[in-house]
Design a protein around this motif. Structure first.
Motif, short mmCIF file in Angstrom:
data_model
loop_
_atom_site.label_atom_id
_atom_site.label_comp_id
_atom_site.label_asym_id
_atom_site.label_seq_id
_atom_site.Cartn_x
_atom_site.Cartn_y
_atom_site.Cartn_z
N ASN A 31 0.83 -0.87 0.16
CA ASN A 31 -0.36 0.30 -0.01
C ASN A 31 0.72 1.49 -0.02
OD1 ASN A 31 -2.49 -1.68 -0.09
ND2 ASN A 31 -2.21 -1.49 2.37
N TYR A 32 2.38 1.32 0.38
CA TYR A 32 2.83 2.97 0.04
C TYR A 32 4.30 2.02 -1.21
CZ TYR A 32 1.05 2.95 4.46
OH TYR A 32 0.39 2.28 6.08
N GLY A 33 4.18 3.65 -1.43
CA GLY A 33 5.42 4.49 -1.64
C GLY A 33 6.72 3.60 -0.98
N MET A 34 8.14 3.55 -1.59
CA MET A 34 8.68 3.52 -0.20
C MET A 34 10.17 3.93 -1.77
SD MET A 34 7.73 1.42 1.77
CE MET A 34 9.57 1.03 2.55
N GLY A 35 11.10 5.13 -0.20
CA GLY A 35 12.62 5.65 -0.57
C GLY A 35 13.32 5.03 -0.06
N TRP A 36 14.63 5.85 -0.23
CA TRP A 36 15.71 6.19 0.29
C TRP A 36 16.18 6.85 0.85
CZ3 TRP A 36 17.78 2.08 3.65
CH2 TRP A 36 16.96 1.13 3.50
N PHE A 37 16.38 7.96 1.56
CA PHE A 37 17.03 9.05 1.69
C PHE A 37 18.32 9.15 2.35
CE2 PHE A 37 13.31 12.11 1.30
CZ PHE A 37 12.56 11.33 1.30
N ARG A 38 18.84 10.14 2.44
CA ARG A 38 20.27 9.77 2.90
C ARG A 38 20.83 11.78 4.19
NH1 ARG A 38 24.71 8.70 -1.52
NH2 ARG A 38 24.95 11.27 -2.70
N GLN A 39 21.75 11.42 4.44
CA GLN A 39 22.27 12.78 5.28
C GLN A 39 23.10 12.76 6.00
OE1 GLN A 39 19.67 13.96 8.81
NE2 GLN A 39 19.94 16.41 8.29
N PRO A 40 23.87 13.43 4.58
CA PRO A 40 25.82 13.47 5.10
C PRO A 40 26.20 14.08 6.00
CG PRO A 40 25.02 14.02 2.44
CD PRO A 40 23.54 13.85 3.55
N PRO A 41 27.24 14.28 6.86
CA PRO A 41 27.33 15.05 7.41
C PRO A 41 27.58 17.04 7.63
CG PRO A 41 29.19 13.75 6.94
CD PRO A 41 27.97 13.12 5.83
N GLY A 42 26.63 17.32 7.93
CA GLY A 42 27.08 18.96 8.03
C GLY A 42 25.69 18.72 7.07
N LYS A 43 24.47 17.81 6.55
CA LYS A 43 23.49 19.01 5.32
C LYS A 43 22.51 17.88 5.17
CE LYS A 43 27.47 18.72 1.81
NZ LYS A 43 28.24 17.83 0.29
N GLU A 44 21.24 18.76 4.85
CA GLU A 44 19.90 18.52 4.75
C GLU A 44 19.83 17.23 4.84
OE1 GLU A 44 18.46 22.32 4.87
OE2 GLU A 44 17.55 21.22 3.07
N ARG A 45 18.99 16.16 4.55
CA ARG A 45 18.11 15.51 4.09
C ARG A 45 17.83 15.08 2.51
NH1 ARG A 45 14.71 12.13 8.18
NH2 ARG A 45 13.72 13.24 7.77
N GLU A 46 18.29 14.54 2.08
CA GLU A 46 17.71 13.63 0.44
C GLU A 46 16.93 12.90 0.18
OE1 GLU A 46 21.17 14.97 -2.39
OE2 GLU A 46 22.12 12.67 -1.24
N LEU A 47 16.59 13.25 -1.06
CA LEU A 47 16.21 12.22 -1.31
C LEU A 47 16.78 11.57 -2.70
CD1 LEU A 47 13.54 9.47 -1.40
CD2 LEU A 47 12.41 11.38 -3.32
N VAL A 48 17.60 10.14 -2.51
CA VAL A 48 18.13 9.51 -3.46
C VAL A 48 17.67 8.74 -4.06
CG1 VAL A 48 20.11 9.83 -1.69
CG2 VAL A 48 18.95 7.32 -2.24
N ALA A 49 16.45 7.42 -3.76
CA ALA A 49 15.80 6.78 -4.16
C ALA A 49 14.13 6.38 -3.87
CB ALA A 49 16.58 5.38 -4.76
N SER A 50 13.76 6.41 -4.97
CA SER A 50 12.17 6.36 -4.74
C SER A 50 11.45 5.29 -5.70
CB SER A 50 11.76 7.63 -4.31
OG SER A 50 9.91 7.33 -4.04
N ILE A 51 10.68 4.54 -5.12
CA ILE A 51 9.94 3.09 -5.87
C ILE A 51 8.36 3.39 -5.48
CG2 ILE A 51 10.44 1.37 -4.38
CD1 ILE A 51 11.05 -0.61 -6.32
N ASN A 52 7.92 2.99 -6.61
CA ASN A 52 6.50 2.91 -6.02
C ASN A 52 5.16 2.07 -6.17
OD1 ASN A 52 6.05 1.50 -8.27
ND2 ASN A 52 3.70 2.16 -9.32
N TRP A 53 4.50 1.88 -5.33
CA TRP A 53 3.78 0.26 -4.97
C TRP A 53 4.29 -0.73 -5.50
CZ3 TRP A 53 -0.25 -2.89 -5.78
CH2 TRP A 53 -0.77 -2.49 -6.96
#
Length: 126
Positions: A31-53
């Motif tokens: 039922n969910y779209g899924m994703g992977w985010f990352r947060q490098p040291p001292g930086k904001e979190r960013e979306l790196v990959a996403s996949i639909n349900w």
């Protein structure tokens, strides 16, 4: 409530590969779209990959396109991020995320996720 648990992080060298896994429980993953985010040291979190349900469509940030692959197995409630040709800039805490997305043909955008894992550290060394 959906619980997300990441695993597979660690320290590897430039050019190596690493596979991150996200185990979901509490809700049916389909039922969910899924994703992977990352947060490098001292930086904001960013979306790196996403996949639909259904796994039919994916999104990748330009910085990882051609190197990372996101996949999912709804029967196993698992989402995978395969990372190849790793670079120093890939060093970050990586987070698995979920957002309601049943029936959507496109992957979720970064502001559409509402559940997060605790994160797993990935460190790339020379």
């Amino acid at each position: 409530q959906m619980l997300l648990v990441e695993s597979g992080g660690g320290q590897v060298q430039v050019g190596d590969s690493l596979t991150l896994s996200c185990a979901a429980s509490g809700r049916a993953l389909k039922n969910y779209g899924m994703g992977w985010f990352r947060q490098p040291p001292g930086k904001e979190r960013e979306l790196v990959a996403s996949i639909n349900w259904s796994g039919a469509t994916t999104f990748y940030a330009d910085s990882v396109k051609g190197r990372f692959t996101i996949s999912r197995d709804n029967s196993q409630n698992t989402v995978i991020l395969q990372m190849n040709s790793l670079k120093h800039d890939d060093t970050a805490v990586y987070y698995c995320a979920a957002g309601w997305g049943y029936g959507r043909s496109r992957p979720l955008a970064s502001d559409e996720f509402g559940a997060w894992g605790q994160g797993t550290q990935v460190t790339i060394t020379s």
